[in-house]
Design a protein around this motif. Structure first.
Motif, mmCIF file in Angstrom:
data_model
loop_
_atom_site.group_PDB
_atom_site.id
_atom_site.type_symbol
_atom_site.label_atom_id
_atom_site.label_comp_id
_atom_site.label_asym_id
_atom_site.label_seq_id
_atom_site.Cartn_x
_atom_site.Cartn_y
_atom_site.Cartn_z
ATOM 1 N N GLN A 175 23.574 -10.808 18.469
ATOM 2 C CA GLN A 175 25.024 -10.632 18.517
ATOM 3 C C GLN A 175 25.484 -9.438 17.689
ATOM 4 O OE1 GLN A 175 27.170 -14.120 17.309
ATOM 5 N NE2 GLN A 175 29.067 -13.468 18.305
ATOM 6 N N GLY A 176 24.791 -9.177 16.593
ATOM 7 C CA GLY A 176 25.216 -8.090 15.722
ATOM 8 C C GLY A 176 24.398 -6.825 15.866
ATOM 9 N N LEU A 177 23.549 -6.765 16.881
ATOM 10 C CA LEU A 177 22.616 -5.649 16.976
ATOM 11 C C LEU A 177 23.269 -4.377 17.515
ATOM 12 C CD1 LEU A 177 19.626 -5.148 16.373
ATOM 13 C CD2 LEU A 177 19.123 -5.685 18.749
ATOM 14 N N LEU A 178 24.118 -4.488 18.525
ATOM 15 C CA LEU A 178 24.682 -3.305 19.167
ATOM 16 C C LEU A 178 25.867 -2.760 18.371
ATOM 17 C CD1 LEU A 178 24.685 -4.466 22.900
ATOM 18 C CD2 LEU A 178 22.986 -3.032 21.747
ATOM 19 N N PRO A 179 25.977 -1.443 18.245
ATOM 20 C CA PRO A 179 27.157 -0.856 17.602
ATOM 21 C C PRO A 179 28.425 -1.173 18.410
ATOM 22 C CG PRO A 179 25.383 0.756 17.823
ATOM 23 C CD PRO A 179 24.991 -0.420 18.635
ATOM 24 N N ALA B 21 19.306 4.251 16.732
ATOM 25 C CA ALA B 21 19.115 4.130 15.282
ATOM 26 C C ALA B 21 20.226 3.291 14.658
ATOM 27 C CB ALA B 21 19.074 5.511 14.638
ATOM 28 N N ALA B 22 21.444 3.432 15.202
ATOM 29 C CA ALA B 22 22.574 2.664 14.666
ATOM 30 C C ALA B 22 22.407 1.166 14.907
ATOM 31 C CB ALA B 22 23.876 3.157 15.297
ATOM 32 N N CYS B 23 21.582 0.801 15.896
ATOM 33 C CA CYS B 23 21.317 -0.629 16.132
ATOM 34 C C CYS B 23 20.573 -1.238 14.944
ATOM 35 C CB CYS B 23 20.503 -0.812 17.414
ATOM 36 S SG CYS B 23 21.398 -0.353 18.919
ATOM 37 N N GLY B 24 19.753 -0.436 14.297
ATOM 38 C CA GLY B 24 19.076 -0.897 13.082
ATOM 39 C C GLY B 24 18.047 -1.985 13.317
ATOM 40 N N LEU B 25 17.357 -1.939 14.468
ATOM 41 C CA LEU B 25 16.337 -2.960 14.744
ATOM 42 C C LEU B 25 15.208 -2.849 13.723
ATOM 43 C CD1 LEU B 25 15.711 -5.203 16.836
ATOM 44 C CD2 LEU B 25 14.256 -3.530 18.011
ATOM 45 N N LYS B 26 14.789 -4.010 13.183
ATOM 46 C CA LYS B 26 13.784 -4.036 12.113
ATOM 47 C C LYS B 26 12.501 -4.693 12.620
ATOM 48 C CE LYS B 26 17.441 -4.666 8.646
ATOM 49 N NZ LYS B 26 18.535 -4.776 9.651
ATOM 50 N N PRO B 27 11.389 -4.509 11.914
ATOM 51 C CA PRO B 27 10.146 -5.204 12.274
ATOM 52 C C PRO B 27 10.309 -6.718 12.155
ATOM 53 C CG PRO B 27 9.711 -3.389 10.770
ATOM 54 C CD PRO B 27 11.193 -3.569 10.802
ATOM 55 N N PRO C 142 12.098 -8.426 25.180
ATOM 56 C CA PRO C 142 12.240 -8.294 23.718
ATOM 57 C C PRO C 142 13.307 -7.258 23.391
ATOM 58 C CG PRO C 142 9.933 -8.161 24.396
ATOM 59 C CD PRO C 142 10.736 -8.112 25.645
ATOM 60 N N TYR C 143 13.890 -7.373 22.215
ATOM 61 C CA TYR C 143 14.967 -6.467 21.825
ATOM 62 C C TYR C 143 14.534 -5.004 21.921
ATOM 63 C CZ TYR C 143 17.027 -10.724 19.882
ATOM 64 O OH TYR C 143 17.536 -11.986 19.727
ATOM 65 N N ARG C 144 13.332 -4.693 21.466
ATOM 66 C CA ARG C 144 12.872 -3.300 21.486
ATOM 67 C C ARG C 144 12.840 -2.765 22.912
ATOM 68 N NH1 ARG C 144 12.952 0.019 17.506
ATOM 69 N NH2 ARG C 144 11.750 -1.373 16.163
ATOM 70 N N LYS C 145 12.390 -3.573 23.858
ATOM 71 C CA LYS C 145 12.341 -3.113 25.246
ATOM 72 C C LYS C 145 13.733 -3.047 25.853
ATOM 73 C CE LYS C 145 7.615 -4.488 26.334
ATOM 74 N NZ LYS C 145 6.725 -5.249 27.251
ATOM 75 N N ARG C 146 14.631 -3.939 25.431
ATOM 76 C CA ARG C 146 16.010 -3.855 25.915
ATOM 77 C C ARG C 146 16.642 -2.534 25.475
ATOM 78 N NH1 ARG C 146 18.934 -9.667 24.792
ATOM 79 N NH2 ARG C 146 17.037 -10.907 24.551
ATOM 80 N N LEU C 147 16.426 -2.190 24.224
ATOM 81 C CA LEU C 147 16.971 -0.928 23.734
ATOM 82 C C LEU C 147 16.329 0.255 24.449
ATOM 83 C CD1 LEU C 147 17.216 -1.613 19.888
ATOM 84 C CD2 LEU C 147 19.049 -1.665 21.591
ATOM 85 N N GLY C 148 15.053 0.122 24.786
ATOM 86 C CA GLY C 148 14.393 1.173 25.551
ATOM 87 C C GLY C 148 15.013 1.345 26.927
#
Length: 760
Positions: free
Chosen positions: A341-345, A453-459, A374-380
């Motif tokens: 919910q808080g991932l996208l700018p 980068a603004a999404c700030g996805l972490k490991p 997964p979130y990383r692939k969604r952002l991709g």
């Protein structure tokens, strides 16, 4: 009976000689072919061009080279014992019956295509394992084939010589089975193709396409049968399944070493074998240290230091149980929903003042269209979409700038004379347009990267630490899933370990789940997975396996009576049905125990009978008698190690090659090893960190010998203080007792445990 006393000895001897001759001829022919292929592969590697056709030819030839190499080794091994049984079968509708000689590997005489030996994995071989004399059938790829079994004849062949012939009705003929059961244990598990029993055969030949759960008694051959099942599936589904597509998950590296010889003996290589922990570290990329997976169990075995300590230990086990459950997965789902919910700018994705993708569309794409990724692939996916849309917006904006620039220039040309002032003004307009176009290109080049980068996805590990670090969020996501004391202990304890770069077994499934949801996990192409000692895996671990290995069917084998880690493992097979494996699961049991004598298993059954009925399962020993279980009482605890050492020496003198001295705790075992060493007995101490079991004499705590077997077992310290009538103690003692093939000696100081009252 001795082979030469059988009425058909001469004809069977002639057939064996014929088979050995065909084997030699086939080996010679294949050897010549292999040399030619070796030369072709070597030439191809040196001279093949970089084109795809050359590479494809080399790959095909290399695969053929590998097949020939394996085939040669299998046939070379078959010279010593080319087959073990003959079945005469008269198929319905045919005039003549067939004589089928069945062995570990098939043998065909070329060019006549005469089938000399049938592979034990072939469908027709099921007649031997399950059929009786008289009407019988087997299931072939074309359907059910019926007929009549006229003869079942077993052979003992050693070094190419016929030693024994036995006509039988069912495979469980004691006269044939006894030599195998009376054999000594070794440092490696062995194959059992000649003695597979009907209930074992049903497991081996179960449908590949359905998940299978096998509840098997101690000594029922679960591990061996699982390995034979892999060999069977590879043989019968060779177009779909290759060794590299199979995965074995075992409890420890020591266990993997112990079973390492079986698949090569069955002609199978390159099957991936690992532990859940090793798999988890490979998938997650986490480099933390794994704490001793038995530490909680060991702590619960030691004498309690009072009520406070007892309560603390109870909370430790409760926390482990919760962290291993699907209820904890549900908590992490709430946490992940908060992350998502808080991932996208906030706001649109823009290029300057231009809206490239509106915010509502971005949210819909991320949550719905790409929601299963997964979130990383969604952002991709978003990044690719942004880049595509951005290029179109940039090109359109550049065109508009060009058009405006052109209009301005035309207006100037129409209103101003051709002089230096006009030229300077036109040049300024062009420079301004070019700068604006370059600025657009520069903004476009950074826009996507800046947004991601603004999404700030972490490991995943960072999120795992963050889950426990944010106390307010932790309490919110946990809700009523656990009691306050348990929640607080789990949070503080986990943070302490993570701060020291250490994880526990219970951390692995949650970490993998976060990795799967956040980054994704790229698993190898696994199409069938075998999980052994499955009762000690948790529901959460099973969930992540089934989730990540999406294209795999599962064979799950275990014994709930040996569930030493029940606090985090499986207490009922229903714990993973249907929540994990759904309804497409078959359930089979292995009730017969082939490892121990009747006397040993009878005593062990008395121990396990103290478990609640819901945890018990039927156990039927094969009729093989031996010496009674010996209960030895020592008046002085200090003298116990010396008495045990004398017992080991006596058993060694009697000719037993593999002996286990089993204690309850690591401290007891260390003391026992010291006395054995002082008595001149070489022994290996099992601590759970070994990669290899060397055979001979071992000293080990009961929780580390599960899955192993020994000629003789000495249980050191089975007094009232050591083993109470608790679930864990009952299972520990049962595990220890059922490791013995031929001799079981139990030692205690003073009053023996009430679990052994039947031996007094």
């Amino acid at each position: 009976m001795a082979a030469d006393s059988h009425p058909d000895y001469r004809s069977e001897k002639q057939h064996l000689d014929y088979t050995v001759r065909i084997l030699r001829e086939t080996l010679a022919e294949l050897g010549v072919r292999k040399e030619m292929i070796d030369q072709e592969v070597e030439w191809g590697r040196k001279h093949a061009g970089g084109d795809s056709d050359s590479y494809a030819r080399l790959m095909v030839t290399s695969r053929l080279q590998g097949w020939l190499d394996l085939r040669l080794r299998n046939l070379a091994a078959a010279r010593q014992n080319p087959y073990f049984v003959r079945v005469d079968f008269h198929e319905a509708g045919r005039t003549a019956s067939e004589q089928l000689y069945i062995g570990k590997t098939s043998l065909t005489r070329e060019p006549e295509q005469e089938l000399v030996v049938v592979d034990w994995r072939a469908p027709v071989a099921g007649l031997y394992y399950e059929g009786r004399l008289g009407p019988a059938s087997y299931r072939s790829p074309e359907g059910e084939v019926g007929g009549e079994i006229l003869l079942k004849r077993q052979f003992t062949i050693e070094n190419g010589e016929l030693r024994n012939i036995l006509d039988i009705d069912i495979t469980t003929n004691d006269e044939f089975l006894q030599p195998y059961l009376n054999a000594s244990a070794d440092s490696r598990l062995k194959d059992i193709v000649a003695t597979i029993q009907a209930e074992q055969n049903r497991v081996i030949r179960a449908d590949l396409w359905r998940n299978l759960i096998v509840q098997g008694a101690a000594g029922s051959g679960k591990t061996t049968i699982a390995l034979h099942r892999i060999a069977y599936l590879l043989y019968n589904h060779e177009k779909f399944l290759e060794p590299e597509n199979c995965l074995i998950i075992a409890p420890s590296r020591l266990f993997l070493n112990y079973i390492s010889a079986v698949l090569p003996e069955l002609g199978v290589e390159n099957v991936r074998q690992t532990t859940f922990a090793d798999l988890a570290f490979a998938w997650s990329g986490v480099t933390y240290t794994l704490s001793d997976p038995n530490a909680k169990l060991v702590a619960s075995l030691t004498d309690q230091a009072g009520e406070v300590e007892a309560q603390r230990r109870a909370v430790v086990l409760q926390a482990a149980a919760f962290q291993s459950s699907l209820a904890f997965k549900a908590v992490l789902d709430r946490y992940l929903a908060g992350i998502e919910q808080g991932l996208l700018p906030a706001g649109d994705f823009r290029l300057g003042e231009h809206v490239v993708v509106p915010a509502d569309e971005i949210k819909h794409l991320f949550a719905v269209e790409y929601g299963t990724l997964p979130y990383r692939k969604r952002l991709g996916r978003l990044a690719a979409l942004f880049a595509n849309r951005l290029e179109r917006v940039r090109e359109a904006a550049a065109r508009r700038l060009q058009e405006r620039s052109d209009r301005q220039i035309e207006a100037i040309k129409a209103t101003m004379p051709d002089d230096p002032d006009r030229k300077a003004l036109i040049s300024a307009i062009i420079d301004h347009k070019n700068a604006a176009v370059e600025q657009l290109a520069s903004q476009a080049g950074r826009a996507v990267d800046d947004y991601i980068a603004a999404c700030g996805l972490k490991p995943a590990l960072t999120y795992y630490i963050g889950f426990f670090s944010d106390r307010e969020g932790y309490e919110r996501y946990m809700g009523s899933a656990a009691e306050p004391e348990l929640r607080n202990f789990l949070r503080v304890d986990t943070l302490g370990r993570l701060a020291g770069r250490e994880v526990e077994t219970e951390d692995l499934a949650p970490l993998l789940y976060l990795q799967y949801r956040v980054e994704g996990i790229e698993a190898a192409d696994v199409r069938h997975t075998v999980v052994d000692e499955a009762q000690d895996l948790s529901p959460f671990q099973f969930f992540i396996l089934k989730t990540v290995i999406t294209g795999s069917s599962f064979t799950i084998l275990g014994d709930l009576c040996q569930g030493l880690h029940a606090y985090r493992g499986i207490n009922r097979w229903q714990d993973i049905l249907p929540a994990v494996f759904g309804g497409s699961t078959e359930y089979l049991t292995l009730e017969r125990s082939y490892r121990t004598t009747v006397e040993i298993m009878t005593a062990a059954k008395q121990v396990i009978s103290h478990l609640p009925a819901v945890l018990s399962h039927p156990i039927r020993p094969v009729i093989r008698h031996g010496e009674p279980v010996r209960l030895c009482q020592c008046a002085d605890a200090a003298a116990l190690p010396a008495v045990v050492a004398a017992g080991v020496a006596s058993l060694r003198t009697a000719g037993f090659g593999s002996i286990a001295v089993i204690g309850k705790t690591p401290e007891e075992c260390a003391d026992l090893l010291k006395h054995l060493t002082a008595a001149g007995e070489a022994a290996q101490l099992l601590t759970g960190r070994e990669d290899e079991y060397r055979g001979g004499t071992v000293v080990a705590p009961a929780y580390l010998v599960k899955g192993l077997e020994f000629d003789a077992v000495l249980i050191a310290g089975a007094g009232r203080q050591q083993y109470a009538a608790t679930e864990t103690d009952i299972k520990l003692l049962y595990v220890a007792m059922t490791r013995a093939l031929h001799r079981l000696h139990i030692y205690c100081c003073g009053e023996p445990t009430p679990l052994l009252t039947h031996l007094r």
